[in-house]
Design a protein around this motif. Structure first.
Motif, PDB file in Angstrom:
ATOM      1  N   ALA A  48    -105.879  23.200 -40.425  1.00  0.00           N
ATOM      2  CA  ALA A  48    -106.791  24.276 -40.035  1.00  0.00           C
ATOM      3  C   ALA A  48    -107.413  23.993 -38.674  1.00  0.00           C
ATOM      4  O   ALA A  48    -107.523  24.890 -37.834  1.00  0.00           O
ATOM      5  CB  ALA A  48    -107.880  24.451 -41.098  1.00  0.00           C
ATOM      6  N   ILE A  49    -107.806  22.769 -38.439  1.00  0.00           N
ATOM      7  CA  ILE A  49    -108.397  22.413 -37.151  1.00  0.00           C
ATOM      8  C   ILE A  49    -107.370  22.555 -36.031  1.00  0.00           C
ATOM      9  O   ILE A  49    -107.687  23.050 -34.939  1.00  0.00           O
ATOM     10  CB  ILE A  49    -108.963  20.975 -37.199  1.00  0.00           C
ATOM     11  N   ILE A  52    -106.469  26.543 -35.317  1.00  0.00           N
ATOM     12  CA  ILE A  52    -107.476  27.443 -34.766  1.00  0.00           C
ATOM     13  C   ILE A  52    -107.495  27.298 -33.249  1.00  0.00           C
ATOM     14  O   ILE A  52    -107.669  26.203 -32.730  1.00  0.00           O
ATOM     15  CB  ILE A  52    -108.870  27.118 -35.348  1.00  0.00           C
ATOM     16  N   GLY A  54    -108.849  27.212 -29.581  1.00  0.00           N
ATOM     17  CA  GLY A  54    -110.142  26.886 -29.007  1.00  0.00           C
ATOM     18  C   GLY A  54    -110.322  27.554 -27.662  1.00  0.00           C
ATOM     19  O   GLY A  54    -109.393  28.163 -27.119  1.00  0.00           O
TER      20      GLY A  54
END
Length: 64
Positions: A48-49, A52, A54
């Motif tokens: 998930a990190i 996503i 940025g």
């Protein structure tokens, strides 16, 4: 290449979570099962990190 790595992490997370549930329910090994489930959740969080998007950092782009 990044997509392949994220896909493998998702598969490993599902395998760990499923194996943890199996260890708790069928084998009665609660400690090992909970640790496997937690490891699977950490893998899901890592995916998930990474997935996503940025914000673009112009400071890093202009550092060359």
């Amino acid at each position: 290449m990044a997509g392949t790595i994220l896909s493998l992490l998702m598969l490993a997370g599902m395998a760990l979570t499923g194996g943890g549930i199996h260890a708790i329910v069928k084998r009665g090994d609660r400690k090992r099962g909970v640790l496997m489930i937690l490891a699977g959740l950490v893998m899901f969080a890592n995916v998930a990190i990474s997935a996503i998007p940025g914000p673009d950092l112009p400071v890093l782009e202009n550092s060359r």
